[in-house]
Scaffold this motif. Structure first.
Motif, PDB file in Angstrom:
ATOM      1  N   THR A 182      -6.134   1.298   8.606  1.00 52.33           N
ATOM      2  CA  THR A 182      -5.288   0.397   7.818  1.00 52.33           C
ATOM      3  C   THR A 182      -5.845   0.214   6.415  1.00 52.33           C
ATOM      4  O   THR A 182      -5.100   0.226   5.426  1.00 52.33           O
ATOM      5  CB  THR A 182      -5.169  -0.971   8.510  1.00 52.33           C
ATOM      6  OG1 THR A 182      -4.652  -0.797   9.824  1.00 52.33           O
ATOM      7  CG2 THR A 182      -4.245  -1.892   7.726  1.00 52.33           C
ATOM      8  N   VAL A 185      -5.215   3.413   4.285  1.00 56.42           N
ATOM      9  CA  VAL A 185      -3.829   3.474   3.800  1.00 56.42           C
ATOM     10  C   VAL A 185      -3.608   2.452   2.696  1.00 56.42           C
ATOM     11  O   VAL A 185      -2.955   2.732   1.681  1.00 56.42           O
ATOM     12  CB  VAL A 185      -2.842   3.242   4.962  1.00 56.42           C
ATOM     13  CG1 VAL A 185      -1.416   3.112   4.435  1.00 56.42           C
ATOM     14  CG2 VAL A 185      -2.923   4.385   5.964  1.00 56.42           C
ATOM     15  N   GLY A 186      -4.170   1.243   2.865  1.00 56.29           N
ATOM     16  CA  GLY A 186      -3.962   0.186   1.888  1.00 56.29           C
ATOM     17  C   GLY A 186      -4.624   0.446   0.550  1.00 56.29           C
ATOM     18  O   GLY A 186      -4.128  -0.008  -0.489  1.00 56.29           O
ATOM     19  N   TYR A 193       1.088   5.244   1.168  1.00 55.83           N
ATOM     20  CA  TYR A 193       1.625   4.157   1.993  1.00 55.83           C
ATOM     21  C   TYR A 193       3.111   4.378   2.267  1.00 55.83           C
ATOM     22  O   TYR A 193       3.581   4.238   3.400  1.00 55.83           O
ATOM     23  CB  TYR A 193       1.416   2.812   1.295  1.00 55.83           C
ATOM     24  CG  TYR A 193       2.208   1.683   1.914  1.00 55.83           C
ATOM     25  CD1 TYR A 193       1.745   1.023   3.043  1.00 55.83           C
ATOM     26  CD2 TYR A 193       3.438   1.312   1.377  1.00 55.83           C
ATOM     27  CE1 TYR A 193       2.489   0.006   3.620  1.00 55.83           C
ATOM     28  CE2 TYR A 193       4.183   0.307   1.943  1.00 55.83           C
ATOM     29  CZ  TYR A 193       3.705  -0.352   3.068  1.00 55.83           C
ATOM     30  OH  TYR A 193       4.456  -1.346   3.640  1.00 55.83           O
ATOM     31  N   GLU A 197       4.826   4.880   6.057  1.00 56.73           N
ATOM     32  CA  GLU A 197       5.878   4.007   6.565  1.00 56.73           C
ATOM     33  C   GLU A 197       7.191   4.769   6.757  1.00 56.73           C
ATOM     34  O   GLU A 197       7.955   4.485   7.677  1.00 56.73           O
ATOM     35  CB  GLU A 197       6.086   2.826   5.613  1.00 56.73           C
ATOM     36  CG  GLU A 197       4.926   1.856   5.597  1.00 56.73           C
ATOM     37  CD  GLU A 197       4.652   1.274   6.976  1.00 56.73           C
ATOM     38  OE1 GLU A 197       5.464   0.488   7.477  1.00 56.73           O
ATOM     39  OE2 GLU A 197       3.629   1.640   7.580  1.00 56.73           O
ATOM     40  N   ASN A 360       0.345  -2.523   8.304  1.00 54.60           N
ATOM     41  CA  ASN A 360       0.365  -1.920   6.969  1.00 54.60           C
ATOM     42  C   ASN A 360       1.265  -2.707   6.031  1.00 54.60           C
ATOM     43  O   ASN A 360       0.934  -2.959   4.868  1.00 54.60           O
ATOM     44  CB  ASN A 360       0.856  -0.473   7.040  1.00 54.60           C
ATOM     45  CG  ASN A 360      -0.166   0.467   7.631  1.00 54.60           C
ATOM     46  OD1 ASN A 360      -1.365   0.199   7.608  1.00 54.60           O
ATOM     47  ND2 ASN A 360       0.298   1.574   8.182  1.00 54.60           N
ATOM     48  N   GLN A 361       2.418  -3.091   6.556  1.00 55.99           N
ATOM     49  CA  GLN A 361       3.373  -3.827   5.729  1.00 55.99           C
ATOM     50  C   GLN A 361       2.848  -5.210   5.368  1.00 55.99           C
ATOM     51  O   GLN A 361       3.026  -5.684   4.246  1.00 55.99           O
ATOM     52  CB  GLN A 361       4.707  -3.946   6.466  1.00 55.99           C
ATOM     53  CG  GLN A 361       5.810  -4.521   5.588  1.00 55.99           C
ATOM     54  CD  GLN A 361       7.117  -4.602   6.325  1.00 55.99           C
ATOM     55  OE1 GLN A 361       7.243  -5.371   7.256  1.00 55.99           O
ATOM     56  NE2 GLN A 361       8.095  -3.818   5.921  1.00 55.99           N
ATOM     57  N   LEU A 364       0.411  -4.827   2.569  1.00 56.49           N
ATOM     58  CA  LEU A 364       1.088  -4.630   1.285  1.00 56.49           C
ATOM     59  C   LEU A 364       1.633  -5.953   0.755  1.00 56.49           C
ATOM     60  O   LEU A 364       1.396  -6.324  -0.396  1.00 56.49           O
ATOM     61  CB  LEU A 364       2.223  -3.619   1.436  1.00 56.49           C
ATOM     62  CG  LEU A 364       3.017  -3.371   0.142  1.00 56.49           C
ATOM     63  CD1 LEU A 364       2.257  -2.440  -0.785  1.00 56.49           C
ATOM     64  CD2 LEU A 364       4.399  -2.817   0.432  1.00 56.49           C
TER      65      LEU A 364
END
Length: 560
Positions: A182, A185-186, A193, A197, A360-361, A364
């Motif tokens: 995570t 990706v971030g 990203y 997704e 992940n969302q 963000l």
């Protein structure tokens, strides 16, 4: 990396602000990104020079559309529908999800109209400061930040539970792996990203389509040796379930309880605009995403609720499974009854990707709102530091630190306490929707007050003038009745009461505290600088998207 001062500044582009800080890395007032100059100070209410210069516009239309889709389709759809059928019955659940679907439609269109005018990082948090009151932006911003700080470790904990369906490997292994992936990706390019997704959203769409078709096949007797079910369960035990009370009132309460649950199933669609300053052509891409995501999410949920209500009886004891794995999914229950053994593992695998996608969302959304608060001087200036590829890495590091709360899942007692804290911020979904609708209502009122035609807005739908106040009313009512069960005889629970309502006073306290210490005032309708915002739109038209041809045109139907 310098940060904006609290003093006045000069705007460029969509109202881009150059701070009058003495830091050497800030350029003198200039045209940023080829946009026109707006010489006024709104302290970051428009897109600032920091966003234009330090962030990367790596998200495309397809990314934006499927980011919101990926966030809204998860455990609420794959696991939660069984609980809704139990509570309200097949018809009660269908009506509940349909009602919330209409509210989500109003929310999405309201968000799209305001974002098309103000495509800023932090989305409706910054919109609230521009259109309502700086104190509201502060309160809502931190409400979202701490909600996401808790939601990421909760999703990681869920991943551990899901892996237990297959293996007895110590959960700490999955926690460490998930945190690392995570974070990678971030901290990577925003484009990475978006691609991650995008891939997960495609998986979810394909699985949902497959499960809906499979459900229809099972229901219509397409599996050898299994009779047609039809609407048998709508007749017995019936289309509605009595909840708490008896008779029609009990059936209505069942419907209402489903509706409050459905709100959290749809949670995530509002995050579509959080990274507006990192999106290409945001004034076109985000409204399009708002419109299309609503249609797809609503279609999937309504069809799924209808199919589940036909496949599983509301009094089926298998719906009581509380393992948190695929075993409690009504789709899995129906497939297992039909003798299809592979479905549980397939659903469990998609649930793992769904949980990781949600984390992940949340990463963000939390980091971009925190960054936007720093732009406004409502958070430490160090949070404005970004990598050379445009990621606010200090924000990412802070949120990553909170991921380690997932290790609380290694203790069953601590896990119970942890999820209680997670429930405390569940009302934040409705508060976010209320803020979006309030922002839009204020925009409509300001346009009227300043004698500006609504047709000047970059994106507008005539019916939103009516849908916004209606949806705003329903969201407020649902927020205050979300925990109605605790007020009925014999159902009082202190923990349920606190988890349902504590977020309301927390937001109010933050709002009043900022208002008291900073002496903020509600922005008057006449003083909202709409003419400058509209002039900036007209000076900076976005280039049209190229026409798709051949196979790309047909594939694009998934997100265009």
């Amino acid at each position: 990396m310098a940060s904006p001062s609290n003093g006045a500044g000069t705007k460029h582009g969509y109202g881009l602000e150059v701070s009058r800080d003495d830091s050497p890395d800030l350029e003198q007032p200039r045209r940023a990104g080829g946009h026109g100059v707006v010489d006024d100070d709104h302290q970051g209410d428009f897109v600032t020079l920091y966003e234009e210069r330090d962030l990367s516009r790596g998200l495309h239309q397809r990314h934006v559309s499927l980011i919101a889709l990926a966030g809204a389709i998860g455990t609420g759809l794959f696991l939660g529908l069984g609980s809704s059928i139990q509570t309200g019955g097949p018809l009660g659940a269908l009506l509940g999800y349909a009602t919330i679907g209409l509210i989500v439609c109003a929310v999405q269109f309201a968000l799209g109209e305001v974002t098309a005018l103000l495509p800023v990082t932090g989305s409706f948090v910054r919109h609230a400061e521009f259109l309502v009151d700086p104190a509201l932006g502060f309160a809502i911003g931190y409400n979202i930040v701490y909600g996401n700080w808790l939601s990421v470790p909760s999703e990681i904990s869920a991943i551990c539970v899901l892996f237990e369906y297959w293996t007895d490997i110590n959960a700490s292994v999955w926690i460490v792996l998930t945190i690392v992936v995570t974070f990678v990706v971030g901290i990577s390019l925003i484009r990475i990203y978006g691609e991650v997704e995008f891939f997960f959203a495609i998986l979810k769409i394909l699985l949902i389509i497959f499960l809906i078709i499979l459900g229809l096949v099972i229901n219509l007797g397409g599996i050898p040796g299994h009779p047609r079910i039809g609407f048998r369960y709508w007749k017995t035990p019936g289309p509605f379930v009595e909840y708490i009370a008896a008779g029609r009132w009990g059936q209505f309460l069942g419907y209402w309880a489903v509706m409050t649950n459905a709100v959290f199933s749809f949670a995530g669609v509002e995050s579509v605009a959080m990274a507006a300053a990192e999106t290409r052509n945001p004034r076109r891409a985000i409204p399009n995403a708002c419109k299309r995501v609503f249609a797809r999410v609503s279609l999937f949920y309504i069809l799924a609720v209808l199919i589940v209500g036909m496949l599983v009886a509301s009094d089926d004891p298998r719906l009581n499974d509380e393992s948190g794995t695929a075993a409690q999914s009504p789709f899995v229950i129906a497939a297992s009854a039909a003798g299809i053994k592979a479905i549980p593992s397939v659903v469990n695998a998609i649930l793992i990707t769904s949980a990781w996608s949600s984390s992940n969302q949340a990463l963000l959304a939390g980091t971009r709102v925190l960054y936007s608060l720093a732009l406004k001087g409502q958070a430490p200036r160090v949070l404005l530091r970004t990598t050379s590829w445009g990621i606010p890495y200090v924000c990412v590091l802070i949120q990553t630190a909170f991921m380690f709360l997932a290790f609380m899942s290694l203790s069953s007692g601590a896990l119970t306490v942890f999820y209680w804290f997670v429930d405390l911020v569940a009302a934040g979904v409705l508060i976010s929707w209320i803020t979006i609708l309030l922002n839009h209502q204020r925009l409509m009122m300001a346009m009227k007050k300043q004698d500006l035609p609504l047709e000047r807005l970059p994106w507008h739908n005539g019916w939103t003038v009516y849908s916004t106040p209606v949806a705003l009313f329903f969201c407020v009512v649902i927020l205050f009745t979300a925990g109605f069960a605790v007020f009925t005889t014999g159902n009082w629970s202190s923990s349920s009461f606190v988890s349902s309502y504590l977020d309301i006073p927390l937001v109010l306290v933050a709002f009043l505290a900022w208002k008291f210490f900073k002496k903020t005032r509600m922005v008057t309708l006449a003083d909202i600088p709409l003419r400058e915002a509209l002039d900036a739109v007209e000076r900076s038209p976005e280039a049209p998207e190229p026409e798709r041809e051949g196979w790309k045109k047909w594939v694009n139907v998934l997100w265009d």
